[in-house]
Design a protein around this motif. Structure first.
Motif, PDB file in Angstrom:
ATOM      1  N   ARG A   1       0.813  -1.240   0.090  1.00  0.00           N
ATOM      2  CA  ARG A   1      -0.036   0.120  -0.057  1.00  0.00           C
ATOM      3  C   ARG A   1       0.721   1.326   0.121  1.00  0.00           C
ATOM      4  NH1 ARG A   1      -1.986   2.059   5.564  1.00  0.00           N
ATOM      5  NH2 ARG A   1       0.157   1.911   6.479  1.00  0.00           N
TER       6      ARG A   1
ATOM      7  N   GLN B   1       0.712   3.788  -2.797  1.00  0.00           N
ATOM      8  CA  GLN B   1      -0.268   4.647  -2.984  1.00  0.00           C
ATOM      9  C   GLN B   1      -0.137   5.976  -2.035  1.00  0.00           C
ATOM     10  OE1 GLN B   1      -2.245   4.047  -5.295  1.00  0.00           O
ATOM     11  NE2 GLN B   1      -4.224   3.034  -4.600  1.00  0.00           N
ATOM     12  N   SER B   2       0.901   6.562  -2.413  1.00  0.00           N
ATOM     13  CA  SER B   2       1.526   7.743  -1.536  1.00  0.00           C
ATOM     14  C   SER B   2       0.435   8.861  -1.669  1.00  0.00           C
ATOM     15  CB  SER B   2       2.778   8.081  -1.971  1.00  0.00           C
ATOM     16  OG  SER B   2       2.816   8.737  -3.187  1.00  0.00           O
ATOM     17  N   GLY B   3      -0.443   9.141  -2.915  1.00  0.00           N
ATOM     18  CA  GLY B   3      -1.158  10.229  -2.818  1.00  0.00           C
ATOM     19  C   GLY B   3      -0.357  11.130  -3.661  1.00  0.00           C
ATOM     20  N   ARG B   4       0.863  11.179  -4.075  1.00  0.00           N
ATOM     21  CA  ARG B   4       1.610  12.195  -4.453  1.00  0.00           C
ATOM     22  C   ARG B   4       1.434  12.055  -6.173  1.00  0.00           C
ATOM     23  NH1 ARG B   4       6.412  11.434  -1.527  1.00  0.00           N
ATOM     24  NH2 ARG B   4       6.259  12.496   0.394  1.00  0.00           N
ATOM     25  N   LEU B   5       0.719  13.142  -6.714  1.00  0.00           N
ATOM     26  CA  LEU B   5       0.612  12.934  -8.070  1.00  0.00           C
ATOM     27  C   LEU B   5       1.741  12.563  -9.072  1.00  0.00           C
ATOM     28  CD1 LEU B   5      -1.967  12.984  -9.825  1.00  0.00           C
ATOM     29  CD2 LEU B   5      -1.602  15.505 -10.256  1.00  0.00           C
ATOM     30  N   GLN B   6       2.678  13.528  -8.622  1.00  0.00           N
ATOM     31  CA  GLN B   6       4.021  13.286  -9.333  1.00  0.00           C
ATOM     32  C   GLN B   6       4.598  11.996  -9.111  1.00  0.00           C
ATOM     33  OE1 GLN B   6       4.927  17.045  -8.185  1.00  0.00           O
ATOM     34  NE2 GLN B   6       4.959  18.090 -10.146  1.00  0.00           N
TER      35      GLN B   6
ATOM     36  N   TYR C   1       3.132   9.426  -8.987  1.00  0.00           N
ATOM     37  CA  TYR C   1       2.410   8.294  -9.873  1.00  0.00           C
ATOM     38  C   TYR C   1       2.753   8.661 -11.305  1.00  0.00           C
ATOM     39  CZ  TYR C   1      -0.991   7.930  -6.167  1.00  0.00           C
ATOM     40  OH  TYR C   1      -1.562   7.635  -4.495  1.00  0.00           O
ATOM     41  N   MET C   2       2.992   9.808 -11.613  1.00  0.00           N
ATOM     42  CA  MET C   2       3.438  10.024 -13.001  1.00  0.00           C
ATOM     43  C   MET C   2       4.835   9.314 -13.241  1.00  0.00           C
ATOM     44  SD  MET C   2       2.149  13.921 -13.862  1.00  0.00           S
ATOM     45  CE  MET C   2       3.417  14.523 -12.952  1.00  0.00           C
TER      46      MET C   2
ATOM     47  N   PHE D   1       5.388   7.142 -16.554  1.00  0.00           N
ATOM     48  CA  PHE D   1       6.369   7.223 -17.508  1.00  0.00           C
ATOM     49  C   PHE D   1       7.326   6.388 -17.412  1.00  0.00           C
ATOM     50  CE2 PHE D   1       4.421  11.332 -17.654  1.00  0.00           C
ATOM     51  CZ  PHE D   1       4.111  11.498 -19.328  1.00  0.00           C
TER      52      PHE D   1
ATOM     53  N   ILE E   1       7.381  16.959 -20.338  1.00  0.00           N
ATOM     54  CA  ILE E   1       7.576  15.690 -19.121  1.00  0.00           C
ATOM     55  C   ILE E   1       8.267  16.576 -18.193  1.00  0.00           C
ATOM     56  CG2 ILE E   1       8.820  13.760 -18.403  1.00  0.00           C
ATOM     57  CD1 ILE E   1       6.726  13.138 -20.341  1.00  0.00           C
TER      58      ILE E   1
ATOM     59  N   GLY F   1       8.384  19.675 -17.165  1.00  0.00           N
ATOM     60  CA  GLY F   1       7.432  20.360 -16.604  1.00  0.00           C
ATOM     61  C   GLY F   1       6.537  19.780 -15.586  1.00  0.00           C
ATOM     62  N   LEU F   2       6.039  18.627 -16.317  1.00  0.00           N
ATOM     63  CA  LEU F   2       4.986  17.824 -15.353  1.00  0.00           C
ATOM     64  C   LEU F   2       5.701  17.351 -14.216  1.00  0.00           C
ATOM     65  CD1 LEU F   2       2.151  17.482 -16.187  1.00  0.00           C
ATOM     66  CD2 LEU F   2       2.909  15.097 -17.102  1.00  0.00           C
ATOM     67  N   PHE F   3       7.237  17.085 -14.185  1.00  0.00           N
ATOM     68  CA  PHE F   3       7.498  16.482 -13.011  1.00  0.00           C
ATOM     69  C   PHE F   3       8.320  17.539 -12.316  1.00  0.00           C
ATOM     70  CE2 PHE F   3       8.179  12.540 -15.479  1.00  0.00           C
ATOM     71  CZ  PHE F   3       7.618  11.695 -14.481  1.00  0.00           C
ATOM     72  N   SER F   4       8.460  18.531 -12.704  1.00  0.00           N
ATOM     73  CA  SER F   4       9.214  19.807 -11.775  1.00  0.00           C
ATOM     74  C   SER F   4       8.138  20.717 -11.073  1.00  0.00           C
ATOM     75  CB  SER F   4      10.383  20.573 -12.377  1.00  0.00           C
ATOM     76  OG  SER F   4       9.828  21.023 -13.526  1.00  0.00           O
ATOM     77  N   ARG F   5       7.181  20.965 -11.750  1.00  0.00           N
ATOM     78  CA  ARG F   5       6.387  21.854 -11.258  1.00  0.00           C
ATOM     79  C   ARG F   5       5.460  21.499 -10.075  1.00  0.00           C
ATOM     80  NH1 ARG F   5       8.536  26.371 -12.277  1.00  0.00           N
ATOM     81  NH2 ARG F   5      10.237  25.454 -13.124  1.00  0.00           N
ATOM     82  N   ARG F   6       5.094  22.103  -9.100  1.00  0.00           N
ATOM     83  CA  ARG F   6       4.233  21.814  -8.155  1.00  0.00           C
ATOM     84  C   ARG F   6       2.989  22.313  -8.171  1.00  0.00           C
ATOM     85  NH1 ARG F   6       7.213  18.451  -7.695  1.00  0.00           N
ATOM     86  NH2 ARG F   6       8.700  17.514  -6.058  1.00  0.00           N
TER      87      ARG F   6
ATOM     88  N   LEU G   1      -0.458  23.031 -10.050  1.00  0.00           N
ATOM     89  CA  LEU G   1      -1.370  22.383 -10.918  1.00  0.00           C
ATOM     90  C   LEU G   1      -1.642  23.046 -12.401  1.00  0.00           C
ATOM     91  CD1 LEU G   1      -4.115  20.613  -8.705  1.00  0.00           C
ATOM     92  CD2 LEU G   1      -2.522  19.791 -10.393  1.00  0.00           C
TER      93      LEU G   1
ATOM     94  N   MET H   1       1.356  22.359 -14.369  1.00  0.00           N
ATOM     95  CA  MET H   1       1.284  21.053 -14.668  1.00  0.00           C
ATOM     96  C   MET H   1       0.317  20.937 -16.172  1.00  0.00           C
ATOM     97  SD  MET H   1       1.503  19.235 -11.253  1.00  0.00           S
ATOM     98  CE  MET H   1       1.464  17.425 -11.966  1.00  0.00           C
TER      99      MET H   1
ATOM    100  N   VAL I   1       0.036  20.410  -5.935  1.00  0.00           N
ATOM    101  CA  VAL I   1      -0.274  18.915  -5.615  1.00  0.00           C
ATOM    102  C   VAL I   1       0.299  18.268  -4.247  1.00  0.00           C
ATOM    103  CG1 VAL I   1      -0.343  18.250  -8.062  1.00  0.00           C
ATOM    104  CG2 VAL I   1       1.814  18.648  -6.975  1.00  0.00           C
TER     105      VAL I   1
ATOM    106  N   ALA J   1      -2.613  18.000  -1.802  1.00  0.00           N
ATOM    107  CA  ALA J   1      -4.048  17.238  -2.306  1.00  0.00           C
ATOM    108  C   ALA J   1      -3.518  15.922  -2.080  1.00  0.00           C
ATOM    109  CB  ALA J   1      -4.269  17.508  -3.780  1.00  0.00           C
ATOM    110  N   THR J   2      -3.366  15.425  -0.791  1.00  0.00           N
ATOM    111  CA  THR J   2      -3.139  14.225  -0.551  1.00  0.00           C
ATOM    112  C   THR J   2      -4.269  13.207   0.318  1.00  0.00           C
ATOM    113  OG1 THR J   2      -1.965  14.854   1.396  1.00  0.00           O
ATOM    114  CG2 THR J   2      -0.548  14.402  -0.681  1.00  0.00           C
TER     115      THR J   2
ATOM    116  N   LYS K   1      -4.905   9.330  -0.342  1.00  0.00           N
ATOM    117  CA  LYS K   1      -3.960   8.608  -0.075  1.00  0.00           C
ATOM    118  C   LYS K   1      -4.453   7.498   1.024  1.00  0.00           C
ATOM    119  CE  LYS K   1      -0.823   9.753   2.921  1.00  0.00           C
ATOM    120  NZ  LYS K   1       0.682  10.355   3.568  1.00  0.00           N
ATOM    121  N   PHE K   2      -4.006   6.181   0.883  1.00  0.00           N
ATOM    122  CA  PHE K   2      -4.431   5.333   1.783  1.00  0.00           C
ATOM    123  C   PHE K   2      -4.072   5.489   3.012  1.00  0.00           C
ATOM    124  CE2 PHE K   2      -3.704   0.779   3.645  1.00  0.00           C
ATOM    125  CZ  PHE K   2      -4.802   0.509   4.013  1.00  0.00           C
TER     126      PHE K   2
END
Lengths: 661, 104
Positions: free
Chosen positions: A627, A630-635, A637-638, A642, B21, B23-28, B30, B33, B96, B99-100, B103-104
């Protein structure tokens, strides 16, 4: 009109009544529910009578043979080419006859219930169930496919369950409903296995094709089913025997009869419809439907004969001792169905040998009239007396002159006194038995005398036997209240009287139908005669039994009591119905539960559930481990995404290079 | 006319893709992104147009795809902006990292 134009309406109108009353009727149609159901039933009955008239007198008979007509057929489930479940309607003499009987008796019961169930809290529900039952029964008798029969067979069982348990606040009714359902369901298992064997061997589920293939001694299917055997009995024997078990369960044949007496907990008109005239004869109808196949296997017909004869004798003896009028009638029904069964059992295919078949269905026909008449009379009586016990009755002759006459007609008919309907059909059955098996004939003769005895025991105890009246009528306030019915006088509403009159007419006249000109096993109608001299013995025996019953029960005296004490232990055994119920309880509680039920429960609890629980536990553990992803960190996941995509690209590039070099 | 070789165009589109790519990884943020995603989509568009032009000049399938992608990108941007606005209303932030909740 062509059959296809209206024949579907016969079963569908009751279904419409069921849907209407069941879905919408609870509040809105409270007052008119009975009327709606009765009117739809009237239309359905009229159509059935019209169809019967068309079939028997206009276009059914072609070159001296009744043809089979399938006006409606709808391909429902197709298992393989040639093996499909069709929903269709099959018209042949027996199904047309049954359509008439079912719709007619159902109509009478609908009308009778208008008065009988008036003021009932769940009046609408009652009529909805009644309509559902009628629909299922009509579907059962008109089915063109054996699996279709089975579906309606179960539906009939369900509606019977609902109606027996109609007074669901009475524990006795609830347990009776469960008992009926479980016992018949248990028997239906046999029926289902029988169907599967027949269908597998014959390669079809359609009645016409099935019968054609399995009665042609030269066909490959017949050769297959007779050549294969299990435990020394051919598959044909097994299949028919199992089908017969299903029929015996529904028809309350010994030893599967235990549910029928208890089923009397339902409202009395229901007993008249389901447990006297229609559903309980479904077993007889089933055997008759497959009779050409049954006649290919005489040993199974022997079983049918003996089960029928044994049930007839058993039930008649028990009926003599019961004190609940509905239970007496229930045992009498079982006994009469036993008659029908053994008549089928002694019949053979072709000409004069088919007499038993004709007689059986003839008896079914007449029995429907006089037995539902007797039950409805019992309903009237219970309505007035507010009790089922014979002890509470007596001397009702003067209070209920009308019911008295109707009940007398019913008793005379069932006792086989000429010229009432039961006489004709019973004589035919006895004649058929006489021609094939003297022992069965002897049983039939004795049972017919016992029948006359217990029916007139009932009659004299209810309507004569004055001595019991004074202590009921003088002091007790509740008795006086019970005897003054609020409307329609003592004997119920005009509708109740009307049904009794019509059914009395049926019980009087139904015997005059020349049945062998309509219903014979090989569909080649002919005239048959019962020699007059043959009737002397049964009728005089019945008259003797009636006189005996009169001597014992007509006036208050201690002769019956003395007889009871004289018989002592024997009487007790019979009164307890030969302890069959106790035997069942012993077998289930002492043998089936500890030896089969408990181990099965253990296996279920520990092995099957354990397996499932173990799997769930493993899944939970693994999920706990992974589990973290499932960190909840969007990046994050990305990144996985990738990385995965990149990995796939690398894989493809490598793969293609590898392939091309 | 002296045409630009296909490989040059592909180089541009690849560069655009990886800029996206990155930009998607480095920006926080949204919104940033989202802009990076648009870059990725446009790099794909360039690929489509280029391949269509160079390999199958007599057909139009690639152009149709581009038109579709532009349309869908517009719709996607609208949805994404709606989500971002809602996120902002609930969290007072469009980072981002904040926004957690799922999360489990």
């Amino acid at each position: 009109m062509h059959y296809a134009d209206y024949i579907l309406l016969i079963p569908l109108l009751p279904l419409a009544a069921f849907l209407l009353l069941g879905l919408a009727g609870r509040n809105r149609l409270r007052k008119s529910a009975g009327l709606i159901a009765s009117v739809l039933m009237l239309v359905s009955c009229t159509l059935a009578l019209y169809a019967a008239w068309r079939y028997f007198f206009v276009d059914g008979l072609v070159d001296g043979v009744y043809r089979q007509i399938v006006p409606v057929r709808y391909n429902w489930l197709i298992f393989s080419p040639g093996l499909s479940v069709d929903m269709g309607i099959l018209l042949d003499p027996i199904s047309v006859m049954m359509l008439v009987v079912v719709t007619f008796v159902s109509l009478m019961v609908h009308i009778f219930s208008l008065g009988y169930m008036k003021g009932e809290e769940r009046f609408t529900t009652y009529y909805a169930f009644l309509s559902l039952f009628t629909f299922s029964m009509l579907g059962l008798v008109a089915a063109s496919n054996i699996l279709e029969t089975y579906i309606f067979w179960e539906l009939v069982g369900l509606s019977s369950y609902l109606l027996i348990g109609f007074y669901y606040d009475r524990p006795a009714a609830v347990s009776a409903a469960k008992k009926a359902f479980i016992v018949t369901r248990f028997a239906d298992l046999g029926f289902l296995i029988g169907i599967l064997i027949l269908a597998f061997q014959a390669g079809t589920l359609d009645f016409n094709t099935l019968i054609a293939r399995l009665t042609d001694a030269g066909s490959p299917q017949f050769a297959g089913i007779t050549a294969a055997s299990f435990l020394g009995i051919s598959l044909l024997g097994w299949a028919l025997g199992l089908v017969f078990i299903g029929g015996a369960g529904k028809s309350a044949m010994f030893p599967l009869h235990i549910w029928l007496p208890d089923a009397m907990e339902g409202p009395t008109p229901v007993s008249a419809l389901i447990h006297a005239a229609t559903m309980v004869v479904a077993g007889v109808y089933l055997v008759a439907r497959l009779f050409p196949v049954f006649s290919m296997d005489p040993p199974v017909l022997q079983i049918v004969t003996w089960v029928g004869a044994l049930s007839a004798a058993f039930a008649a003896i028990v009926a003599c001792t019961q004190t609940d009028i509905k239970k007496v009638l229930a045992f009498s029904t079982m006994s009469q169905i036993g008659y029908m069964m053994f008549a089928l059992g002694v019949a053979r295919q072709g000409g004069e040998a088919g007499l038993g078949y004709t007689a059986s269905l003839f008896h079914l026909f007449t029995h429907a009239f006089f037995k539902s008449l007797l039950f409805l009379c019992a309903g009237s009586i219970i309505h007035v007396v507010h009790s089922n016990e014979l002890k509470e009755m007596g001397g009702l002759r003067k209070r209920m002159p009308f019911t008295h006459i109707a009940f007398l007609i019913g008793c005379l008919a069932i006792a086989g006194i000429p010229p009432f309907s039961g006489f004709f059909s019973k004589e035919e059955i006895l004649l058929a038995a006489w021609r094939s098996n003297a022992l069965v004939y002897g049983i039939g003769l004795v049972v017919s005398a016992i029948t006359a005895f217990y029916m007139f025991r009932l009659y004299f105890s209810i309507f004569w036997h004055e001595s019991r009246i004074p202590d009921r009528n003088d002091g007790s306030h509740s008795a006086g209240e019970a005897l003054s019915s609020p409307e329609g006088g003592l004997e119920g509403s005009p509708g109740m009287k009307f049904s009794l009159v019509v059914l009395s007419a049926g019980a009087l006249l139904a015997g005059l139908v020349p049945f062998s000109r309509f219903i014979v096993p090989d569909e080649r109608p002919h005239d048959s005669h019962t020699p007059l001299s043959f009737s002397i013995l049964p009728v005089s025996l019945a008259l003797g039994a009636i006189l005996l019953a009169g001597w014992l029960y007509r006036r208050g005296n201690d002769r019956a009591e003395k007889l009871k004490i004289g018989l002592g232990r024997l009487y007790q055994v019979v009164y307890q119905k030969f302890y069959i119920d106790e035997a069942y309880i012993f077998i289930t509680k002492k043998i089936v539960f500890p030896l089969v039920g408990r181990p099965a429960a253990w296996v279920d609890k520990h092995i099957i559930d354990g397996l499932m629980n173990g799997l769930a536990l493993i899944v939970a553990k693994v999920a706990w481990l992974i589990r973290g992803i499932q960190s909840g960190r969007l990046q994050q996941y990305m990144l996985y995404f990738f990385a995965g995509a990149f990995g796939l690209v690398l894989l493809f590039v490598y793969y293609f290079n590898h392939l091309h070099t | 006319m002296n045409q630009v070789p296909l490989s040059h165009i592909l180089f541009v589109s690849t560069a655009l893709f990886f800029i996206g790519i990155y930009g998607l990884f480095s920006r926080r943020n949204l919104v940033c992104m989202l802009m990076a995603v648009e870059l990725i989509l446009n790099s794909v568009n360039i690929n489509f147009v280029a391949f269509n032009k160079y390999l199958y000049p007599d057909r139009l399938d690639g152009f149709f795809f581009v038109v579709f992608i532009i349309t869908i990108a517009a719709a996607e941007a609208a949805v994404a902006i709606a989500i971002i606005i809602n996120l902002y209303r609930n969290h007072r932030s469009i980072d981002v990292e904040d926004a957690t909740n799922m999360k489990f």
